[in-house]
Design a protein around this motif. Structure first.
Motif, PDB file in Angstrom:
ATOM      1  N   GLY A 278      87.375  33.010  83.056  1.00  0.00           N
ATOM      2  CA  GLY A 278      88.082  34.238  83.393  1.00  0.00           C
ATOM      3  C   GLY A 278      89.486  34.256  82.819  1.00  0.00           C
ATOM      4  O   GLY A 278      89.941  35.292  82.296  1.00  0.00           O
ATOM      5  N   ARG A 279      90.196  33.133  82.921  1.00  0.00           N
ATOM      6  CA  ARG A 279      91.545  33.063  82.363  1.00  0.00           C
ATOM      7  C   ARG A 279      91.504  33.218  80.842  1.00  0.00           C
ATOM      8  O   ARG A 279      92.359  33.892  80.252  1.00  0.00           O
ATOM      9  CB  ARG A 279      92.197  31.732  82.735  1.00  0.00           C
ATOM     10  N   THR A 280      90.531  32.612  80.217  1.00  0.00           N
ATOM     11  CA  THR A 280      90.431  32.705  78.755  1.00  0.00           C
ATOM     12  C   THR A 280      90.221  34.139  78.304  1.00  0.00           C
ATOM     13  O   THR A 280      90.910  34.629  77.392  1.00  0.00           O
ATOM     14  CB  THR A 280      89.269  31.828  78.258  1.00  0.00           C
ATOM     15  N   PHE A 281      89.299  34.844  78.938  1.00  0.00           N
ATOM     16  CA  PHE A 281      89.017  36.228  78.548  1.00  0.00           C
ATOM     17  C   PHE A 281      90.148  37.168  78.951  1.00  0.00           C
ATOM     18  O   PHE A 281      90.390  38.176  78.278  1.00  0.00           O
ATOM     19  CB  PHE A 281      87.689  36.685  79.141  1.00  0.00           C
ATOM     20  N   ALA A 282      90.846  36.858  80.034  1.00  0.00           N
ATOM     21  CA  ALA A 282      92.001  37.675  80.408  1.00  0.00           C
ATOM     22  C   ALA A 282      93.105  37.549  79.362  1.00  0.00           C
ATOM     23  O   ALA A 282      93.735  38.548  78.981  1.00  0.00           O
ATOM     24  CB  ALA A 282      92.521  37.258  81.787  1.00  0.00           C
ATOM     25  N   ILE A 283      93.352  36.334  78.894  1.00  0.00           N
ATOM     26  CA  ILE A 283      94.347  36.133  77.842  1.00  0.00           C
ATOM     27  C   ILE A 283      93.929  36.838  76.557  1.00  0.00           C
ATOM     28  O   ILE A 283      94.740  37.495  75.896  1.00  0.00           O
ATOM     29  CB  ILE A 283      94.557  34.625  77.594  1.00  0.00           C
ATOM     30  N   ALA A 284      92.639  36.721  76.205  1.00  0.00           N
ATOM     31  CA  ALA A 284      92.151  37.371  74.988  1.00  0.00           C
ATOM     32  C   ALA A 284      92.242  38.884  75.099  1.00  0.00           C
ATOM     33  O   ALA A 284      92.607  39.569  74.132  1.00  0.00           O
ATOM     34  CB  ALA A 284      90.707  36.942  74.714  1.00  0.00           C
ATOM     35  N   LEU A 285      91.918  39.430  76.282  1.00  0.00           N
ATOM     36  CA  LEU A 285      91.980  40.880  76.477  1.00  0.00           C
ATOM     37  C   LEU A 285      93.422  41.380  76.408  1.00  0.00           C
ATOM     38  O   LEU A 285      93.703  42.402  75.764  1.00  0.00           O
ATOM     39  CB  LEU A 285      91.360  41.251  77.823  1.00  0.00           C
ATOM     40  N   ALA A 286      94.346  40.675  77.062  1.00  0.00           N
ATOM     41  CA  ALA A 286      95.749  41.079  77.008  1.00  0.00           C
ATOM     42  C   ALA A 286      96.284  41.011  75.586  1.00  0.00           C
ATOM     43  O   ALA A 286      97.030  41.898  75.139  1.00  0.00           O
ATOM     44  CB  ALA A 286      96.572  40.180  77.929  1.00  0.00           C
TER      45      ALA A 286
ATOM     46  N   SER B 229      87.890  37.778  69.581  1.00  0.00           N
ATOM     47  CA  SER B 229      87.116  36.559  69.337  1.00  0.00           C
ATOM     48  C   SER B 229      88.018  35.394  68.953  1.00  0.00           C
ATOM     49  O   SER B 229      87.827  34.269  69.431  1.00  0.00           O
ATOM     50  CB  SER B 229      86.074  36.814  68.248  1.00  0.00           C
ATOM     51  N   LEU B 230      89.022  35.642  68.119  1.00  0.00           N
ATOM     52  CA  LEU B 230      89.930  34.564  67.714  1.00  0.00           C
ATOM     53  C   LEU B 230      90.809  34.117  68.871  1.00  0.00           C
ATOM     54  O   LEU B 230      91.101  32.922  69.012  1.00  0.00           O
ATOM     55  CB  LEU B 230      90.802  35.025  66.542  1.00  0.00           C
ATOM     56  N   SER B 231      91.227  35.049  69.709  1.00  0.00           N
ATOM     57  CA  SER B 231      92.077  34.690  70.847  1.00  0.00           C
ATOM     58  C   SER B 231      91.290  33.908  71.898  1.00  0.00           C
ATOM     59  O   SER B 231      91.809  32.966  72.496  1.00  0.00           O
ATOM     60  CB  SER B 231      92.678  35.949  71.476  1.00  0.00           C
ATOM     61  N   ALA B 232      90.054  34.309  72.139  1.00  0.00           N
ATOM     62  CA  ALA B 232      89.244  33.624  73.149  1.00  0.00           C
ATOM     63  C   ALA B 232      88.894  32.203  72.732  1.00  0.00           C
ATOM     64  O   ALA B 232      88.692  31.336  73.596  1.00  0.00           O
ATOM     65  CB  ALA B 232      87.966  34.414  73.426  1.00  0.00           C
ATOM     66  N   SER B 233      88.824  31.946  71.436  1.00  0.00           N
ATOM     67  CA  SER B 233      88.457  30.611  70.960  1.00  0.00           C
ATOM     68  C   SER B 233      89.655  29.817  70.447  1.00  0.00           C
ATOM     69  O   SER B 233      89.474  28.729  69.899  1.00  0.00           O
ATOM     70  CB  SER B 233      87.416  30.734  69.839  1.00  0.00           C
ATOM     71  N   ALA B 234      90.869  30.332  70.611  1.00  0.00           N
ATOM     72  CA  ALA B 234      92.064  29.640  70.119  1.00  0.00           C
ATOM     73  C   ALA B 234      92.259  28.321  70.868  1.00  0.00           C
ATOM     74  O   ALA B 234      92.020  28.233  72.076  1.00  0.00           O
ATOM     75  CB  ALA B 234      93.291  30.531  70.283  1.00  0.00           C
ATOM     76  N   PHE B 235      92.732  27.313  70.151  1.00  0.00           N
ATOM     77  CA  PHE B 235      92.936  25.998  70.767  1.00  0.00           C
ATOM     78  C   PHE B 235      94.382  25.524  70.701  1.00  0.00           C
ATOM     79  O   PHE B 235      94.974  25.160  71.721  1.00  0.00           O
ATOM     80  CB  PHE B 235      92.033  24.954  70.101  1.00  0.00           C
ATOM     81  N   ALA B 236      94.977  25.529  69.510  1.00  0.00           N
ATOM     82  CA  ALA B 236      96.299  24.923  69.339  1.00  0.00           C
ATOM     83  C   ALA B 236      97.360  25.607  70.192  1.00  0.00           C
ATOM     84  O   ALA B 236      98.147  24.941  70.875  1.00  0.00           O
ATOM     85  CB  ALA B 236      96.701  24.951  67.864  1.00  0.00           C
TER      86      ALA B 236
END
Length: 286
Positions: free
Chosen positions: A68-76, A218-225
Motif C-alpha cells: 500500500g505504501r509503495t503504490f501510494a508513493i507511486a500514485l502521488a 511503473s518506474l516509481s512503484a519499482s524504484a529502489f535506490a
C-alpha cells in the motif's frame, strides 16, 4: 506474403528476440521458478515445490502495508508529474526551436545524472542539517528542523524530480501530432483560450498523459535506490523488502515471491488504468 519473405522477417528479428529472451524473459522465468521453492532457515533452499512464500506474503498484513505504501508513493508521484509535466509540455510545444532545444536539455538533465548521486544530493537538501532546514532556521522561520528525510514525502519529491522528464516527453510527443490550424480555426470562430484548451488541446494531449502516467507509475512503484537512501529502514517499500529478503535473511524464495507479486500488481494496475481512461476518453471526446 511468400514463405521466403516471412522467413527473412523472422531471420531479421532473431537477434532482437534472442536478446529479449536472454536478458528479460529468462530472469523473470528463473525468478518465478525460485518463488515456488521451499526454504528452510537451517537447510536453505531445496528443489521441492511450495506455495509457502506466497502464503506468507498474502497472509501477513505487514506486506499489505508495504504494498500500500509503495503504490501510494507511486500514485502521488504520478499525480504530481502530471500536474507539472502536462503544462510544461504545452509551453514546450509553443516555444521557438532554439529555446525549445535548450529547455529539452534542461528537462532531460536529471536523467543524465546517476540515480545514486542524484538521490544523495536530495539527502543533502532534505536532511535535518540540510540546505532547506539550515536556510529556514537562519531566517528564523523555524526553530527546529523539519523532518523531511526518512519520510514518504521526501521519497515522492525525489522521484518527481527524475520522473517529470518521462511525462513531459510523452505529452509533448502527443502534442507534436496536433495540427496547429485547428487552434487557429477555433480562435477565428470566437472560441476562448479555455475552450480551445479543453476541446482541442486536452483531448489530443490525453494519450500522452496516459502513456506518461503508466511509465511514471511503473518506474516509481519499482524504484529502489531513491526509497532505500531517502527512506532508510523507516519507510520500507516493496523493492527494499525484496533486497532485504535476498541479501539479509537470505530467503530467496520469499524475495522472489514478493518481486513477482509486485510485477503482477503493476501490470494489473496499468491494464485497469489503461482501460478506464480510454473508456472515459472515448465517451467524453467521441
Amino acid at each position: 506474403m511468400s514463405a521466403r519473405t516471412d522467413y527473412r522477417h523472422w531471420a531479421l528479428s532473431a537477434p532482437a528476440l534472442v536478446l529479449f529472451t536472454t536478458f528479460l524473459l529468462a530472469p523473470l522465468i528463473m525468478t518465478l521458478v525460485l518463488s515456488f521453492r521451499h526454504f528452510d532457515f537451517y537447510g536453505g533452499i531445496d528443489d521441492s515445490v511450495s506455495l509457502a512464500s506466497y502464503a506468507e506474503v498474502l497472509g501477513d498484513w505487514y506486506f499489505y502495508e508495504i504494498f500500500g505504501r509503495t503504490f501510494a508513493i507511486a500514485l502521488a508521484t504520478t499525480v504530481l508529474c502530471v500536474l507539472i509535466g502536462a503544462p510544461a509540455s504545452y509551453f514546450l510545444n509553443r516555444m521557438r526551436p532554439g529555446f525549445r532545444s535548450v529547455m529539452i536539455l534542461i528537462i532531460l538533465g536529471p536523467l543524465l545524472i546517476s540515480v545514486v548521486v542524484r538521490t544523495l544530493g536530495w539527502a543533502i537538501i532534505l536532511g535535518n542539517r540540510g540546505v532547506i532546514n539550515t536556510f529556514l532556521m537562519d531566517l528564523g522561520v523555524i526553530e527546529a528542523p523539519i523532518k523531511m528525510m526518512y519520510t514518504s514525502g521526501g521519497i515522492v519529491l525525489a522521484l518527481v524530480h527524475v520522473m517529470v522528464p518521462y511525462m513531459v516527453l510523452a505529452v509533448w510527443a502527443a502534442l507534436q501530432r496536433q495540427d496547429p490550424a485547428t487552434e487557429a480555426a477555433a480562435e477565428s470562430l470566437g472560441a476562448s483560450p479555455l475552450t480551445i484548451f479543453r476541446r482541442i488541446v486536452l483531448p489530443q494531449a490525453m494519450p500522452g498523459v496516459l502513456s506518461g502516467s503508466l511509465i511514471v507509475f511503473s518506474l516509481s512503484a519499482s524504484a529502489f535506490a531513491t526509497p532505500a537512501i531517502l527512506g532508510g529502514r523507516r519507510v520500507k517499500v516493496v523493492a527494499t523488502s525484496v533486497y532485504d529478503e535476498f541479501m539479509n535473511t537470505l530467503n530467496w524464495p520469499l524475495g522472489a515471491a514478493i518481486a513477482i507479486l509486485l510485477m503482477v500488481s503493476i501490470v494489473v494496475v496499468m491494464v485497469a488504468w489503461n482501460r478506464l481512461v480510454e473508456a472515459r476518453f472515448g465517451r467524453s471526446y467521441a
